[in-house]
Design a protein around this motif. Structure first.
Motif: not given
Length: 424
Positions: A243-248, A51-55
């Motif tokens: 997801x796209x923001x990459x954290x929680x 779900x790491x859509x934007x890396x």
């Protein structure tokens, strides 16, 4: 009677799986090499299910912001937002969200799960109605169970069924329709424009969860509602940073003039320790960069087209006929096929998610792929090769009609195919 006796069927099911390794339900990332690769069991694995859509998990600016906040504010807040848990970063994060979405109010939660749990259970109380899609996320179902409102389900993505159920409710009642921009299992989109129109005609307010669409849908990445031009008709937007923001973390946005009162009524917000300052700082950095990440979005969609089309040509049965999201679900017939394919893929150097009943819609067994902007075209091709090899190892019965059509097409136009692979 032992309190854990009720889980005996689950224990028996796990036992039936035997000791075959790797265990699809107990994968350990020993070392993260990048947004798209990890060491698992001593082997370098391509991650096609994170779900790491934007890396963004290895974005240099986000990492630097987190380090600076860690030095300045320590490791955690040790308190909730309404006590000692609001630092300047939490307010700055809410402002970054309001700027990104162009909305008046924002609340940040410790997880995306809590955002749904808190908002839905607080907004709709006794005597009110919550109307949800049958394929809603577990957090939405749990929010309904936690609240006191009457709950109705409508058939997945069915405008007609939603309209029918709304018409049965008292006209003067308070109603909340909960939708998702993209559904997380099959990766299919909601017809938001039509669903929202029906909800508004019935006098309902609308909450849209954009967890799996933030970052890459819409001109600036705000989600499906932005892409369809219906943001002004949505009363509450919920999302996640995982997801796209990459954290929680999670959030809710609204233009409702009374929104701020929810800070003092929403129990999951009031009684949970707030996000650590380092997480807050990295989220701010990522959100600010997503707005102008046009090249990343274009690359992501190119990756998804490549994977979806490639799996379809191989003869796999996919969750969506065409590309609707970065989630590409491969539908299998049995749990043995599901776990067997997952193990075979890992041995081929690829990790994907496994999803099975009751978590999946209509009892499907899914290999759930989710690509990101960080994947290269070469990695996508290697994922396709791994699926082909794994299916051969398991002698998986694929769609013969599709495979025959694919073989015919490839025989007619090898040069065009080679050119497409070269250009991505």
């Amino acid at each position: 009677m032992d309190l854990l006796d009720k889980f005996d069927p689950l224990i028996a099911e796990r036992a039936r799986m035997g000791d075959s390794q790797p265990d699809p339900l107990n994968i350990v990332m020993d070392e993260m090499l990048s947004a798209t690769e990890a060491m698992i069991g001593g082997r370098k694995i391509i991650l096609a299910g994170t779900n790491n859509y934007m890396g963004m998990t290895f974005d240099p600016d986000a990492i630097e912001a987190a380090k600076d906040a860690l030095d300045a504010f320590g490791t955690g807040t040790t308190g909730s937002r309404i006590l000692n848990g609001t630092y300047q970063g939490h307010k700055a994060l809410e402002q970054a969200l309001m700027d990104f979405y162009g909305m008046d109010h924002a609340m940040v939660f410790t997880t995306g799960y809590q955002a749904n749990l808190g908002m839905i259970s607080t907004l709709a109380g006794r005597g009110d109605y919550v109307i949800i899609d049958a394929d809603s996320h577990a957090s939405i179902y749990d929010a309904c169970a936690m609240g006191n409102a009457d709950v109705l389900r409508f058939r997945h993505n069915s405008v007609e069924d939603l309209e029918k159920r709304l018409k049965r409710l008292p006209a003067e009642s308070a109603k909340l329709v909960v939708l998702e921009g993209i559904y997380s299992m099959l990766g299919d989109r909601a017809p938001l424009r039509e669903l929202i129109a029906v909800a508004k005609a019935a006098g309902a307010q609308v909450l849209v969860d954009e967890a799996h669409s933030m970052g890459f849908c819409g001109e600036t990445g705000r989600g499906v509602a932005q892409e369809l031009g219906v943001e002004d008709q949505v009363d509450f937007i919920v999302g996640t940073f995982s997801k796209s923001v990459g954290t929680v973390g999670g959030f809710c946005l609204s233009n409702h003039p009374k929104f701020e009162v929810l800070r003092f009524a929403c129990r999951p917000y009031m009684f949970t320790a707030s996000l650590p300052p380092s997480v807050v700082a990295s989220a701010i950095s990522s959100i600010r960069s997503l707005k102008n990440a046009h090249n990343k979005r274009a690359h992501l969609w190119g990756n998804v087209e490549r994977l979806h089309g490639g799996l379809k040509k191989l003869g796999f049965n996919l969750g969506t006929e065409s590309v609707e999201s970065p989630i590409v679900a491969v539908c299998l017939e049995t749990q043995d096929q599901l776990f067997g394919m997952c193990r075979a893929l890992l041995l081929e150097g690829v990790y994907v998610n496994v999803a099975r009943p009751p978590a999946t819609p209509t009892g499907l067994y899914l290999l759930r792929c989710s690509l990101g902007a960080g994947h290269s075209a070469d990695q996508v091709d290697r994922i396709l090769e791994a699926f082909k090899a794994a299916a051969h190892t398991l002698q998986l019965p694929l769609n013969e009609k599709l495979r025959a059509a694919s073989a015919s097409e490839n025989a007619k136009a090898p040069q065009a195919r080679d050119a497409a692979v070269a250009t991505g």
